[in-house]
Every structure is written in C-alpha cells, then in structure tokens.
Design a protein around this motif. Structure first.
Motif, mmCIF file in Angstrom:
data_model
loop_
_atom_site.group_PDB
_atom_site.id
_atom_site.type_symbol
_atom_site.label_atom_id
_atom_site.label_comp_id
_atom_site.label_asym_id
_atom_site.label_seq_id
_atom_site.Cartn_x
_atom_site.Cartn_y
_atom_site.Cartn_z
ATOM 1 N N THR A 58 5.117 12.414 -17.572
ATOM 2 C CA THR A 58 4.058 11.767 -16.788
ATOM 3 C C THR A 58 4.060 10.248 -16.936
ATOM 4 O O THR A 58 3.178 9.576 -16.404
ATOM 5 C CB THR A 58 2.687 12.308 -17.210
ATOM 6 O OG1 THR A 58 2.532 12.129 -18.626
ATOM 7 C CG2 THR A 58 2.549 13.777 -16.867
ATOM 8 N N GLU A 59 5.050 9.690 -17.656
ATOM 9 C CA GLU A 59 5.165 8.244 -17.819
ATOM 10 C C GLU A 59 6.615 7.831 -17.634
ATOM 11 O O GLU A 59 7.524 8.514 -18.115
ATOM 12 C CB GLU A 59 4.695 7.809 -19.212
ATOM 13 C CG GLU A 59 3.236 8.097 -19.506
ATOM 14 C CD GLU A 59 2.867 7.720 -20.921
ATOM 15 O OE1 GLU A 59 3.463 6.755 -21.465
ATOM 16 O OE2 GLU A 59 2.002 8.404 -21.509
ATOM 17 N N PHE A 75 14.591 0.208 -11.749
ATOM 18 C CA PHE A 75 14.766 1.622 -12.093
ATOM 19 C C PHE A 75 13.459 2.205 -12.625
ATOM 20 O O PHE A 75 13.068 3.326 -12.274
ATOM 21 C CB PHE A 75 15.882 1.759 -13.130
ATOM 22 C CG PHE A 75 16.212 3.175 -13.503
ATOM 23 C CD1 PHE A 75 16.617 4.093 -12.548
ATOM 24 C CD2 PHE A 75 16.127 3.590 -14.827
ATOM 25 C CE1 PHE A 75 16.935 5.405 -12.894
ATOM 26 C CE2 PHE A 75 16.436 4.896 -15.183
ATOM 27 C CZ PHE A 75 16.844 5.800 -14.214
ATOM 28 N N GLU A 76 12.783 1.432 -13.445
ATOM 29 C CA GLU A 76 11.487 1.869 -13.979
ATOM 30 C C GLU A 76 10.480 2.066 -12.846
ATOM 31 O O GLU A 76 9.734 3.054 -12.820
ATOM 32 C CB GLU A 76 10.985 0.826 -14.974
ATOM 33 C CG GLU A 76 9.788 1.257 -15.780
ATOM 34 C CD GLU A 76 9.455 0.225 -16.846
ATOM 35 O OE1 GLU A 76 8.280 -0.194 -16.881
ATOM 36 O OE2 GLU A 76 10.347 -0.161 -17.616
ATOM 37 N N ASP A 77 10.470 1.134 -11.882
ATOM 38 C CA ASP A 77 9.561 1.247 -10.728
ATOM 39 C C ASP A 77 9.900 2.476 -9.891
ATOM 40 O O ASP A 77 9.000 3.152 -9.364
ATOM 41 C CB ASP A 77 9.645 -0.011 -9.856
ATOM 42 C CG ASP A 77 9.029 -1.229 -10.540
ATOM 43 O OD1 ASP A 77 8.289 -1.056 -11.525
ATOM 44 O OD2 ASP A 77 9.305 -2.356 -10.084
ATOM 45 N N TYR A 78 11.188 2.741 -9.753
ATOM 46 C CA TYR A 78 11.656 3.918 -9.005
ATOM 47 C C TYR A 78 11.118 5.209 -9.621
ATOM 48 O O TYR A 78 10.586 6.085 -8.915
ATOM 49 C CB TYR A 78 13.186 3.892 -8.978
ATOM 50 C CG TYR A 78 13.885 5.207 -8.769
ATOM 51 C CD1 TYR A 78 13.940 5.820 -7.521
ATOM 52 C CD2 TYR A 78 14.540 5.833 -9.849
ATOM 53 C CE1 TYR A 78 14.609 7.025 -7.348
ATOM 54 C CE2 TYR A 78 15.215 7.029 -9.677
ATOM 55 C CZ TYR A 78 15.242 7.630 -8.426
ATOM 56 O OH TYR A 78 15.908 8.803 -8.252
ATOM 57 N N LEU A 79 11.214 5.335 -10.946
ATOM 58 C CA LEU A 79 10.706 6.535 -11.620
ATOM 59 C C LEU A 79 9.186 6.595 -11.595
ATOM 60 O O LEU A 79 8.600 7.667 -11.387
ATOM 61 C CB LEU A 79 11.213 6.566 -13.066
ATOM 62 C CG LEU A 79 12.723 6.748 -13.258
ATOM 63 C CD1 LEU A 79 13.085 6.660 -14.735
ATOM 64 C CD2 LEU A 79 13.192 8.078 -12.695
ATOM 65 N N ALA A 80 8.541 5.428 -11.779
ATOM 66 C CA ALA A 80 7.073 5.389 -11.752
ATOM 67 C C ALA A 80 6.546 5.798 -10.380
ATOM 68 O O ALA A 80 5.505 6.468 -10.281
ATOM 69 C CB ALA A 80 6.586 3.991 -12.122
ATOM 70 N N ILE A 125 7.974 7.908 -8.304
ATOM 71 C CA ILE A 125 8.113 9.367 -8.205
ATOM 72 C C ILE A 125 6.950 10.054 -8.924
ATOM 73 O O ILE A 125 6.337 10.991 -8.398
ATOM 74 C CB ILE A 125 9.463 9.828 -8.793
ATOM 75 C CG1 ILE A 125 10.623 9.320 -7.934
ATOM 76 C CG2 ILE A 125 9.513 11.362 -8.904
ATOM 77 C CD1 ILE A 125 11.989 9.564 -8.531
ATOM 78 N N ILE A 126 6.624 9.556 -10.127
ATOM 79 C CA ILE A 126 5.532 10.154 -10.902
ATOM 80 C C ILE A 126 4.196 9.957 -10.183
ATOM 81 O O ILE A 126 3.365 10.868 -10.137
ATOM 82 C CB ILE A 126 5.500 9.559 -12.332
ATOM 83 C CG1 ILE A 126 6.739 10.011 -13.112
ATOM 84 C CG2 ILE A 126 4.215 9.971 -13.062
ATOM 85 C CD1 ILE A 126 6.922 9.320 -14.449
ATOM 86 N N GLU A 127 4.021 8.779 -9.597
ATOM 87 C CA GLU A 127 2.765 8.522 -8.875
ATOM 88 C C GLU A 127 2.622 9.469 -7.680
ATOM 89 O O GLU A 127 1.533 9.991 -7.413
ATOM 90 C CB GLU A 127 2.722 7.072 -8.407
ATOM 91 C CG GLU A 127 1.414 6.710 -7.717
ATOM 92 C CD GLU A 127 1.362 5.244 -7.319
ATOM 93 O OE1 GLU A 127 0.383 4.878 -6.652
ATOM 94 O OE2 GLU A 127 2.293 4.487 -7.653
ATOM 95 N N LYS A 128 3.704 9.692 -6.969
ATOM 96 C CA LYS A 128 3.650 10.540 -5.781
ATOM 97 C C LYS A 128 3.554 12.024 -6.121
ATOM 98 O O LYS A 128 2.836 12.782 -5.455
ATOM 99 C CB LYS A 128 4.897 10.298 -4.914
ATOM 100 C CG LYS A 128 4.902 8.945 -4.215
ATOM 101 C CD LYS A 128 6.194 8.741 -3.441
ATOM 102 C CE LYS A 128 6.194 7.392 -2.720
ATOM 103 N NZ LYS A 128 7.491 7.150 -2.030
ATOM 104 N N GLU A 129 4.285 12.446 -7.146
ATOM 105 C CA GLU A 129 4.383 13.878 -7.455
ATOM 106 C C GLU A 129 3.534 14.290 -8.651
ATOM 107 O O GLU A 129 3.341 15.491 -8.891
ATOM 108 C CB GLU A 129 5.848 14.255 -7.689
ATOM 109 C CG GLU A 129 6.724 13.958 -6.468
ATOM 110 C CD GLU A 129 8.174 14.386 -6.660
ATOM 111 O OE1 GLU A 129 8.466 15.077 -7.667
ATOM 112 O OE2 GLU A 129 9.006 14.034 -5.804
#
Length: 265
Positions: free
Chosen positions: A207-208, A234-239, A241-245
C-alpha cells in the motif's frame, strides 16, 4: 568485485527485501519463525549455517536456541558476518563466525548435525559440488534445511518494471531455475536419500510505493537503470497505481526442503 559480492558486501540490499515482506505480508506468522519451527536440534547439536546473511534467523529465535548447541554462522562476505555480529548484539558471542565457500567446506566428514542454507543455494556456481560437500560434512543422521522460492515468486514486480520500461530487466526466474521449488528436490536427491518439501503460504499486499521502490532497486541492474530523476518518476508511477487500485498484490511462493540420508518420517 563480482556482481554477487557487490550485492552482498553488507546487508543493505538484503534488508530492503526483508522489510518489504515484513511490512506487507499476508501471513501473520513470520517466515523466519516458520523456518525455525522445522529445525530439529539433537543434543549437543553442531550447526552450520551457510550464507547466514546478517543473522536475522537467529536474532528472531534467540529464546528458542538450545543452550547446548554449537552454531557456526558462515558467509562468503566478511561484511555480512560483521553485520550479523552487530544484529546479534550482546548475544553475538553465542555464535562462531567464519568466511566460507560452500563449494569447499573446510570441515571433516560426518562432523555436523545440521546445515542450514536459507535463500542462497541458487547463487552458488557449482551447486552440485556444494550439495555434495554439505552431504559429506553431515553426520549419518544429520539434516540439511534449504529454503528457496518457485518460478512464479514475485512475478507481478517483473510485470510492473516491464510496464514502466521494457528495456529494464528484473526477474527472479533465473534464481528459481537454478535452484527453486520446482527443481530443488531433484538436485538434492543426487546426494540425499530423503528429501521433503514444505511450502510457506504467503503473499504481499503493498500500500506504499517507497518500500517497493527500495526493494526493486536493491537489485543492481535495476538500480543502475533507475537513477536520479528516473527514480522519482518510477516512484510516482508505482504511487499512481496504488492510488488508483488501492493496493498492489504480489505473489509469494516460498518453501523449505528438508534433506537427510535417514527417514524423515
């Protein structure tokens, strides 16, 4: 310095991997407690851990170690052994420490009751020789405890990295193909009469973004490809995904092989 020596010159990369699992695992029971549950210590046990890392297995189970056990923590990396002493702190003197090559174990035949190899056999170039050496130094009723993972372990991370940049290679499959849950029994059976596999059921629900980035960048080739501003991207890309899903689910497929020349029943 080889890539492997650089990766494990100390425990920083190792701890990034441990921390991701510790924080986001779905199995509430710890992996290192689970491993220890399977180890049967005979009286006055002579124990050799190969590739001990920073000693977390023993730190987590200090109150469960038999007082009469003699435990040698070995690693090819002096830095790892130094970190193990630090992690074990006031209890460090309960253990012996040795730089050791698993392909040339400097112990007599039939001299060890227990050998432990936790998530490391896939790194050894001549694995057949190492397994033969382990069998040689074990007593006739000695036992080898080996942990590893399967071909699908953490596969979602490979997909995440590839979707971000398909020129960046990340995969744990080469390790599993070298010595994994699918082929470990066959390799061990060349030197041991009895081999049993037990799986540890787990997964990750992340979740982070930060701990996931730290884990992924603990692998040297990915670290080299994602630096500076690209790390932030890359960090923004993963964040995102977590924000959306809401979550990133990751498959875990780990287990232990217990090998002996006597019946394990």
């Amino acid at each position: 310095m080889s890539l492997l020596q650089d990766q494990y010159s100390d425990s920083r990369n190792f701890m990034a991997r441990v921390e991701l699992s510790r924080r986001f695992k779905t199995n509430p029971y710890s992996w290192i407690l689970w491993i220890f549950d399977h180890i049967n210590f005979p009286e006055n046990a002579q124990v050799l851990e190969i590739g001990c890392g920073n000693g977390l297995l023993w730190k987590a189970n200090l109150n469960r170690i038999p007082e009469d056990a003699h435990i040698i923590l070995s690693d090819f990396s002096k830095g790892m052994l130094s970190d193990a002493r630090r992690v074990l702190g006031d209890d460090a003197e309960r253990f012996e420490y040795q730089v050791l090559d698993a392909q040339e174990i400097q112990y007599p035949d039939d001299s060890v009751d227990i050998v432990i190899a936790n998530l490391m056999l896939y790194h050894i170039p001549d694995r057949k020789k190492a397994i033969s050496e382990i069998s040689r130094v074990l007593k006739s009723d000695g036992v080898l405890y080996v942990t590893t993972f399967g071909i699908g372990n953490m596969r979602e991370i490979s997909e995440l990295v590839s979707r971000y940049d398909d020129d960046i290679y990340y995969s744990l499959k080469p390790f599993a193909r070298a010595f994994g849950l699918e082929n470990g029994e066959k390799q061990l059976s060349e030197s041991f009469e009895q081999v049993q596999m037990i799986k540890y059921l787990d997964g990750l629900e992340v979740t982070e973004a930060d701990p996931l980035v730290d884990y992924i960048l603990s692998f040297e080739k990915v670290n080299e490809a994602i630096k500076g501003q690209k790390r932030k991207d890359f960090e923004d890309y993963l964040a995102d995904i977590i924000e959306k899903e809401g979550i990133i689910k990751i498959t875990k497929d780990n287990g232990i092989f217990i090998a002996s020349n006597q019946s394990l029943r």
